[in-house]
Design an enzyme around this catalytic site. Structure first.
Site, PDB file in Angstrom:
ATOM      1  N   GLY A 103      35.429  99.201  -9.325  1.00  0.00           N
ATOM      2  CA  GLY A 103      35.312  99.452  -7.884  1.00  0.00           C
ATOM      3  C   GLY A 103      36.487 100.204  -7.289  1.00  0.00           C
ATOM      4  N   SER A 129      34.112 101.975 -12.624  1.00  0.00           N
ATOM      5  CA  SER A 129      34.038 103.279 -11.930  1.00  0.00           C
ATOM      6  C   SER A 129      33.280 104.338 -12.725  1.00  0.00           C
ATOM      7  CB  SER A 129      35.443 103.766 -11.560  1.00  0.00           C
ATOM      8  OG  SER A 129      36.022 102.888 -10.619  1.00  0.00           O
ATOM      9  N   LYS A 154      26.040  93.420  -7.775  1.00  0.00           N
ATOM     10  CA  LYS A 154      26.962  92.495  -7.102  1.00  0.00           C
ATOM     11  C   LYS A 154      26.228  91.844  -5.916  1.00  0.00           C
ATOM     12  CE  LYS A 154      30.595  95.659  -8.416  1.00  0.00           C
ATOM     13  NZ  LYS A 154      31.993  95.650  -8.689  1.00  0.00           N
ATOM     14  N   GLU A 182      35.502  95.741 -19.405  1.00  0.00           N
ATOM     15  CA  GLU A 182      35.705  96.251 -18.051  1.00  0.00           C
ATOM     16  C   GLU A 182      37.155  96.037 -17.646  1.00  0.00           C
ATOM     17  OE1 GLU A 182      31.899  96.391 -15.614  1.00  0.00           O
ATOM     18  OE2 GLU A 182      32.595  94.340 -15.483  1.00  0.00           O
ATOM     19  N   ASN A 214      25.041  96.631 -12.118  1.00  0.00           N
ATOM     20  CA  ASN A 214      25.418  95.355 -11.511  1.00  0.00           C
ATOM     21  C   ASN A 214      25.455  95.566 -10.004  1.00  0.00           C
ATOM     22  OD1 ASN A 214      26.557  92.941 -10.695  1.00  0.00           O
ATOM     23  ND2 ASN A 214      28.636  93.489 -11.330  1.00  0.00           N
ATOM     24  N   HIS A 245      31.918  88.012 -15.401  1.00  0.00           N
ATOM     25  CA  HIS A 245      32.360  89.223 -14.694  1.00  0.00           C
ATOM     26  C   HIS A 245      33.723  88.944 -14.049  1.00  0.00           C
ATOM     27  CE1 HIS A 245      32.549  92.445 -11.723  1.00  0.00           C
ATOM     28  NE2 HIS A 245      31.691  93.093 -12.512  1.00  0.00           N
ATOM     29  N   GLU A 295      34.889  89.569 -11.244  1.00  0.00           N
ATOM     30  CA  GLU A 295      34.850  89.038  -9.867  1.00  0.00           C
ATOM     31  C   GLU A 295      34.557  87.535  -9.869  1.00  0.00           C
ATOM     32  OE1 GLU A 295      32.101  91.946  -8.329  1.00  0.00           O
ATOM     33  OE2 GLU A 295      33.642  93.473  -8.645  1.00  0.00           O
TER      34      GLU A 295
HETATM   35  C1  PEP Z   1      31.025  96.285 -12.141  1.00  0.00           C
HETATM   36  O1  PEP Z   1      30.589  95.774 -11.130  1.00  0.00           O
HETATM   37  O2  PEP Z   1      30.953  95.685 -13.223  1.00  0.00           O
HETATM   38  C2  PEP Z   1      31.626  97.616 -12.080  1.00  0.00           C
HETATM   39  C3  PEP Z   1      32.056  98.167 -13.175  1.00  0.00           C
HETATM   40  O3  PEP Z   1      31.701  98.199 -10.824  1.00  0.00           O
HETATM   41  P1  PEP Z   1      32.013  99.749 -10.518  1.00  0.00           P
HETATM   42  O4  PEP Z   1      31.126 100.568 -11.407  1.00  0.00           O
HETATM   43  O5  PEP Z   1      31.690  99.911  -9.068  1.00  0.00           O
HETATM   44  O6  PEP Z   1      33.460  99.982 -10.842  1.00  0.00           O
END
Ligand code: PEP
Length: 255
Positions: free
Chosen positions: A178, A218, A14, A172, A12, A98, A100
């Protein structure tokens, strides 16, 4: 019983990598084909066309998907992108819900359901994201939050039929996205087990097993292998570590 679906490595991006950076990334990326794994990148809307063209030029074993789609097909929704627009440029993969989008753009379980339903009706494959906040985990509410996020989708007849086919999930935990704080294999496995049990209750064990549940939060090349070794983790949704071709390839090599 049907065979388990291939492991999915989904990146992803973003709001990173415009059309030029997307092209450069894909020109650099080398991704050998694997029988039991698939790779996908959810890229910013503006970079979709360039990403698809670069993927096709190199015949990379990689699907390109959008990070969001509106539930209406057209209309007065300034700034939004519709399913028909995505289909027109050859996109058939979308990420929905997601954290975000939920946190910064007001998406709710209700709008996520509308989007999921509409995207499935229009023929898209949907990766639906769920996960609890840190405060919810600390209050012992992880399972009730996951239940609330899934219940409407599981009760919806149209969505229900697509689990394990064109509808898959990403767990998630929001506190891991992040932050550099990855869920422990035990935490991830326990949440995945719980989500799978919800699917089994509502869909039966075959469809539940056919539904991929990806872990996201992460993920890096140094922790992916351990997570993938957990029963019930069917791949990863990766933000930061998907932004460089070297680290995306390093993740792919761990599958
Ligand atoms: C994400 O954007 O869904 C995500 C898991 O980001 P990261 O791997 O940076 O934590």
């Amino acid at each position: 019983m049907s065979a388990k679906p291939p492991i999915l490595l989904a990146g992803n991006w973003k709001m990173n990598h415009g059309p030029k950076a997307a092209r450069e990334f894909l020109q650099k990326l080398e991704l050998p084909k694997k029988d039991r794994a698939q790779a996908r990148l959810y890229v910013p809307a503006l970079s979709l066309t360039s990403a698809i063209a670069s993927t096709q030029e190199k015949t990379l074993p990689l699907q390109i998907g959008a990070q969001n789609v509106h539930y209406e097909k057209s209309g007065a929704f300034t700034g939004e992108i519709s399913g028909p627009m995505l289909s027109e440029i050859g996109i058939n993969q979308v990420l929905i819900g997601h954290s975000e989008r939920r946190q910064f753009f007001g998406e709710t379980n209700e709008s996520v359901l509308l989007k999921t339903k509409s995207a499935l009706e229009q023929g898209f494959e949907v990766l639906l994201c769920i996960g609890e906040l840190l405060s919810e985990r600390e209050a012992g509410k992880t399972e009730s939050v996951l239940t609330e996020q899934l219940v409407h989708v599981l009760e919806n007849q149209e969505c229900k039929t697509h689990f394990g086919g064109r509808l898959h999930l990403a767990y998630e935990p929001v506190w891991a996205i992040g932050t550099g704080v990855v869920a422990t294999p035990e935490q991830a496995q326990s949440a995945h087990g719980f989500v799978r049990s919800l699917l089994t209750k509502s869909l039966g064990s075959e469809k539940a097993e056919d539904t991929r549940i990806l872990y996201g939060g992460s993920v890096t090349p140094s922790n992916f292998k351990e997570l993938l070794a957990c029963p019930g983790i069917d791949g990863g949704l990766v933000g930061g570590a998907s932004l460089r071709p070297e680290s995306f390839r390093a993740l792919w090599d761990l599958i």
